[in-house]
Design a protein around this motif. Structure first.
Motif, PDB file in Angstrom:
ATOM      1  N   HIS A  89      47.817  34.014  47.266  1.00 23.33           N
ATOM      2  CA  HIS A  89      47.075  34.637  46.172  1.00 23.33           C
ATOM      3  C   HIS A  89      47.879  35.655  45.208  1.00 23.33           C
ATOM      4  O   HIS A  89      47.601  35.680  43.936  1.00 23.33           O
ATOM      5  N   TYR A  90      48.829  36.305  45.843  1.00 22.68           N
ATOM      6  CA  TYR A  90      49.669  37.326  45.018  1.00 22.68           C
ATOM      7  C   TYR A  90      51.132  37.122  45.032  1.00 22.68           C
ATOM      8  O   TYR A  90      51.757  38.166  45.866  1.00 22.68           O
ATOM      9  N   LEU A 111      40.191  40.263  48.916  1.00 25.96           N
ATOM     10  CA  LEU A 111      40.648  39.027  49.484  1.00 25.96           C
ATOM     11  C   LEU A 111      40.162  39.031  51.241  1.00 25.96           C
ATOM     12  O   LEU A 111      39.392  38.163  51.816  1.00 25.96           O
TER      13      LEU A 111
END
Length: 295
Positions: free
Chosen positions: A117-118, A287
Motif C-alpha cells: 500500500h505504501y 491499514l
C-alpha cells in the motif's frame, strides 16, 4: 541565488530555439521574454544564447546551463511531490519495535501490507524485549510496538491484532514428547524456563496464573530475558516452556510443540504514543484497523 522562474523561461527557449514560439508557450510577450533571458545571463555572468545567427543557438555555456537547469527543476518537482506525499503519510519512514513472538505471527504480514500500500515508506524494524518496548514508544525511538497486551503505559494507545493460545515447547527427547495433547497438570513436576517477569510481565503472569488455577505452583528453574534463549534451553535440556502458538513456525530440530488442553489465550497488540505525529503512523494504523477491526 537564482529565481526559479527564469530557469523555466530559459528551458522553454532552449527547447524550441525561437523567441516567438517560446514566448507563446510561456504566455509572455516576446520583448518580456527577451528581458528575462538577458537578466538571467547577467545573473549567471555569461552569454547563454547566440543571437547573431539565423537560427537561435545555445552557447557552450548555455548548453551546460540547460542540462543543469533541467536537473534543478526535476529535483524541485520531486521535492514538492515528496513533501506532499510525506504530509499525507504516503512517504517517509516508520519504525516498528517487536519481540520474537510477533516476528513469527504478524510482522511478516505487516511488512507485506506496507510494501503493497505504501511502497515509498521506509520500514525500520527493531527487535527488542517486551520490557523495553513501552519506553521506546514513549521516547519516540520507535513509532509503533508489537507486544503482549497488558504491557502498555500511560500515554500509549493500543489496538488488539491477534489472539492465540499458548502451547508447550519441549525437547523431542522429553518423555511426554509423543503425546498428542497435554494437560497442564502433566507438567507439574517439570522444570519451567520462562522469560523473567520484568522482561515479559504480562505473558509470565498469564502462565503463572494458569498453573495456579490448576492447583500447582510451576517449578521455575530458569528465567531469561530473550525468548530465543528460552527455546535454546528447551532444545538442549529437560526444561519445558509455554509459548504462543505462532512460535511453532520457528523450526528447531530438537523441539516439538504440543497443544495444551484448555489453553490460556494471550492477546498481541500494537501500541503507539498519543503524542506521535508521524503521518506514516496514521496511514499504517488505518491499514491495521481495516485489517483487524473492519466496521
Amino acid at each position: 541565488m537564482l529565481d526559479i522562474k527564469p530557469l523555466r523561461y530559459f528551458i522553454a527557449l532552449a527547447e524550441v530555439k525561437n523567441f516567438h514560439r517560446a514566448a507563446e508557450r510561456l504566455h509572455l510577450s516576446q520583448p518580456s521574454l527577451s528581458r528575462h533571458i538577458a537578466a538571467l545571463e547577467k545573473a549567471v555572468g555569461t552569454l547563454l544564447v547566440e543571437r547573431n545567427t539565423r537560427q537561435l543557438m545555445l552557447t557552450p555555456a548555455g548548453e551546460s546551463f540547460y542540462r543543469d537547469a533541467r536537473k534543478i527543476l526535476e529535483s524541485l518537482q520531486q521535492a514538492q511531490s515528496l513533501a506532499r506525499e510525506t504530509a499525507l503519510g504516503k512517504s517517509g519512514s516508520l519504525r516498528v519495535g517487536f519481540t520474537m513472538y510477533s516476528a513469527h505471527s504478524v510482522i511478516p504480514e505487516y511488512v507485506r501490507l506496507i510494501r503493497h500500500h505504501y511502497p515509498n515508506i521506509a520500514l525500520e524494524l527493531e527487535e527488542a524485549v517486551t520490557e523495553d518496548l513501552p519506553d521506546k514508544v514513549l521516547a519516540g525511538e520507535v513509532d509503533l510496538a508489537v507486544l503482549v497486551e497488558g504491557s502498555s503505559r500511560v500515554g500509549m494507545q493500543t489496538l488488539t491484532v491477534l489472539t492465540e493460545p499458548l502451547c508447550v515447547a519441549m525437547s523431542r527427547t522429553h518423555p511426554k514428547a509423543k503425546s498428542r495433547k497435554l494437560q497442564i497438570e502433566d507438567l507439574r513436576n517439570d522444570p519451567f524456563v520462562m522469560t523473567a517477569a520484568s522482561a515479559g510481565s504480562r505473558l509470565t503472569a498469564v502462565i503463572m496464573d494458569y498453573c495456579r488455577a490448576h492447583g500447582f505452583e510451576p517449578m521455575v528453574s530458569l528465567q531469561v530475558r530473550l525468548q530465543h534463549t528460552m527455546l535454546s534451553l528447551v532444545n538442549d535440556a529437560s526444561y519445558v516452556a509455554l509459548v504462543p502458538a505462532s512460535v511453532q513456525q520457528l523450526k528447531m530440530d530438537g523441539i516439538v510443540f504440543k497443544p495444551l488442553a484448555d489453553a490460556p489465550q494471550v492477546n498481541l497488540a500494537v501500541a503507539w504514543s498519543s503524542d506521535n505525529r508521524n503521518p506514516c503512523l496514521e496511514s499504517f494504523l488505518k491499514l491495521l484497523i481495516q485489517r483487524h477491526h473492519p466496521e
